[in-house]
Design a protein around this motif. Structure first.
Motif, PDB file in Angstrom:
ATOM      1  N   LEU A   4       0.833  -1.197   0.000  1.00 34.19           N
ATOM      2  CA  LEU A   4       0.000   0.000   0.000  1.00 34.19           C
ATOM      3  C   LEU A   4       0.868   1.248   0.000  1.00 34.19           C
ATOM      4  O   LEU A   4       1.852   1.337   0.727  1.00 34.19           O
ATOM      5  CB  LEU A   4      -0.917   0.015   1.228  1.00 34.19           C
ATOM      6  N   SER A   5       0.457   2.223  -0.795  1.00 33.87           N
ATOM      7  CA  SER A   5       1.160   3.503  -0.825  1.00 33.87           C
ATOM      8  C   SER A   5       0.595   4.413   0.258  1.00 33.87           C
ATOM      9  O   SER A   5      -0.381   4.076   0.935  1.00 33.87           O
ATOM     10  CB  SER A   5       0.995   4.158  -2.196  1.00 33.87           C
ATOM     11  N   TRP A   6       1.188   5.583   0.397  1.00 34.16           N
ATOM     12  CA  TRP A   6       0.694   6.526   1.398  1.00 34.16           C
ATOM     13  C   TRP A   6      -0.732   6.975   1.059  1.00 34.16           C
ATOM     14  O   TRP A   6      -1.515   7.310   1.953  1.00 34.16           O
ATOM     15  CB  TRP A   6       1.619   7.738   1.487  1.00 34.16           C
ATOM     16  N   ARG A   7      -1.079   6.950  -0.215  1.00 32.70           N
ATOM     17  CA  ARG A   7      -2.435   7.331  -0.610  1.00 32.70           C
ATOM     18  C   ARG A   7      -3.451   6.313  -0.106  1.00 32.70           C
ATOM     19  O   ARG A   7      -4.529   6.680   0.390  1.00 32.70           O
ATOM     20  CB  ARG A   7      -2.524   7.461  -2.128  1.00 32.70           C
ATOM     21  N   HIS A   8      -3.118   5.026  -0.238  1.00 30.45           N
ATOM     22  CA  HIS A   8      -4.004   3.991   0.298  1.00 30.45           C
ATOM     23  C   HIS A   8      -4.156   4.138   1.808  1.00 30.45           C
ATOM     24  O   HIS A   8      -5.268   4.052   2.348  1.00 30.45           O
ATOM     25  CB  HIS A   8      -3.451   2.595  -0.023  1.00 30.45           C
ATOM     26  N   ILE A  12      -7.616   4.843   4.148  1.00 31.20           N
ATOM     27  CA  ILE A  12      -8.002   3.957   5.254  1.00 31.20           C
ATOM     28  C   ILE A  12      -8.097   4.736   6.560  1.00 31.20           C
ATOM     29  O   ILE A  12      -9.073   4.618   7.308  1.00 31.20           O
ATOM     30  CB  ILE A  12      -6.994   2.795   5.384  1.00 31.20           C
ATOM     31  N   GLN A  13      -7.078   5.545   6.850  1.00 35.41           N
ATOM     32  CA  GLN A  13      -7.065   6.312   8.085  1.00 35.41           C
ATOM     33  C   GLN A  13      -8.224   7.305   8.145  1.00 35.41           C
ATOM     34  O   GLN A  13      -8.792   7.555   9.217  1.00 35.41           O
ATOM     35  CB  GLN A  13      -5.727   7.052   8.243  1.00 35.41           C
ATOM     36  N   ARG A  18     -13.031   9.139  10.763  1.00 37.29           N
ATOM     37  CA  ARG A  18     -14.283   9.867  10.537  1.00 37.29           C
ATOM     38  C   ARG A  18     -15.517   8.977  10.561  1.00 37.29           C
ATOM     39  O   ARG A  18     -16.632   9.466  10.696  1.00 37.29           O
ATOM     40  CB  ARG A  18     -14.221  10.579   9.179  1.00 37.29           C
ATOM     41  N   GLY A  19     -15.336   7.674  10.403  1.00 37.50           N
ATOM     42  CA  GLY A  19     -16.488   6.795  10.293  1.00 37.50           C
ATOM     43  C   GLY A  19     -16.994   6.775   8.863  1.00 37.50           C
ATOM     44  O   GLY A  19     -16.371   7.338   7.953  1.00 37.50           O
ATOM     45  N   PRO A  20     -18.144   6.150   8.605  1.00 39.27           N
ATOM     46  CA  PRO A  20     -18.689   6.067   7.247  1.00 39.27           C
ATOM     47  C   PRO A  20     -18.886   7.449   6.634  1.00 39.27           C
ATOM     48  O   PRO A  20     -19.334   8.381   7.299  1.00 39.27           O
ATOM     49  CB  PRO A  20     -20.035   5.356   7.459  1.00 39.27           C
ATOM     50  N   LEU A  21     -18.557   7.559   5.347  1.00 38.10           N
ATOM     51  CA  LEU A  21     -18.690   8.823   4.619  1.00 38.10           C
ATOM     52  C   LEU A  21     -19.675   8.677   3.472  1.00 38.10           C
ATOM     53  O   LEU A  21     -19.767   7.616   2.850  1.00 38.10           O
ATOM     54  CB  LEU A  21     -17.326   9.256   4.057  1.00 38.10           C
TER      55      LEU A  21
END
Length: 340
Positions: A4-8, A12-13, A18-21
């Protein structure tokens, strides 16, 4: 396991914190992180979700999409794919709080009028005896006395089919001390964490996180599904025919009635559908955003979503409950539901 890259990691973080968006919020986040828009770069978007889910499968987590049955919007969130004793240890809720949540979910899901919610007073008055003991498919049918040489103790009589099981009726201390004020605080906390949603008119609905995580529970407990999308019809419209059990989500019904090619009749009995959904003009069927995040990249159009998740209550960081549209006029019985 894919790298995983920093974008992935950032995606995830963001969902963890934040919970579901909502879909538009998640798409905006994706654009800010990757510089790509899911609408124009659908293949890139699907590839990111596929890579994330392959990596998360090692920890039995998954990034999923679902539709909120109250507002019809698509949401994305992270869910745990297993439900075991180790998972239960990670919850921030106490045993009585989990029991109250389960009781509320059962009361809402098993409502034959598919209203999708119960009054706040009803939620506070729910009895937790059925949740105190792990007796699936058994119901309380009465009380009996267990007599000994010194004293008699009350027993609750559980029954399923032809079997009856007496269980001590005394509740654990944690349940005895769980007052209505504790229930009120619990409901507020569950709403803040998006497990529940409290409406301004004094009703308690399921939160978007419940739709994300409890799909397998809905199926295993035989909650009737929507005739159009095959998802659990927790909040749905009912066929006007008394003997017909067909139910359809309001957003599915609007799509069905708006399509020139579809019949304006009940898919089950063929009766012309009497709907409270107003201002529906016939139009061509529009594309729906895809909520599936499975191993194979999916096209932009879809007919049915197949989300398989089932977890216990888990920790959730400070997240704010999305305001859902308040439900329409409440129905308490099947017969009154016909008179809409």
């Amino acid at each position: 396991m894919p790298e995983l890259s920093w974008r992935h990691h950032t995606l995830i973080q963001s969902l963890l914190s934040r919970g579901p968006l909502r879909e538009d919020q998640f798409h905006l986040l994706f654009k800010q992180i990757t510089g790509k828009t899911p609408d124009n770069d659908q293949q890139v978007f699907n590839s990111y979700l596929l890579t994330i889910n392959k990596a998360l499968s090692f920890a039995q987590f998954e990034l999923r999409g679902c539709r909120n049955q109250y507002d019809g919007r698509v949401y994305y969130g992270l869910v745990n794919n297993v439900s075991d004793d180790q998972s239960k240890l990670g919850t921030k809720y106490s045993v009585p709080q989990i029991a109250l949540f389960k009781a509320i979910v059962e009361a809402i899901a098993q409502d034959s009028s598919a209203q999708g919610g119960i009054s706040n007073i009803s939620a506070l008055n729910l009895q937790l005896e059925n949740q105190a003991f792990d007796l699936p498919n058994f119901t309380i049918v009465g009380k009996v006395e267990k007599r000994t040489s010194k004293r008699s103790s009350p027993l609750l009589l559980y029954q399923s089919g032809g079997y009856r099981i007496p269980v001590p009726s005394h509740m654990p201390a944690a349940f005895k001390n769980f007052s209505k004020s504790h229930k009120e605080k619990t409901i507020a906390e569950l709403a803040q964490d998006k497990w529940l949603d409290c409406t301004p008119d004094g009703f308690v609905n399921l939160g978007v996180r419940s739709f994300l995580d409890l799909r397998s529970w809905f199926r295993s407990n035989d909650v009737p599904s929507c005739e159009v999308c095959n998802e659990a019809g927790v909040k749905a419209e009912l066929c006007s025919t008394e003997v017909c059990t067909v139910r359809v989500h309001q957003y599915c019904l609007k799509k069905m009635l708006s399509n020139k090619k579809s019949k304006k009749a009940c898919p089950g009995c063929g009766t012309r559908w009497q709907s409270t959904t107003s201002n529906i003009e016939p139009k061509e069927e529009e594309d729906e955003p895809d909520t599936r995040t499975q191993d194979q990249p999916s096209s932009h159009k879809r007919k049915k979503s197949r989300l398989n998740v089932d977890i216990d209550l888990g920790p959730n960081e400070d997240s704010t409950a999305e305001a859902s549209q308040p439900p329409p006029t409440r129905r308490t019985t099947r017969s009154s539901a016909r008179q809409r």
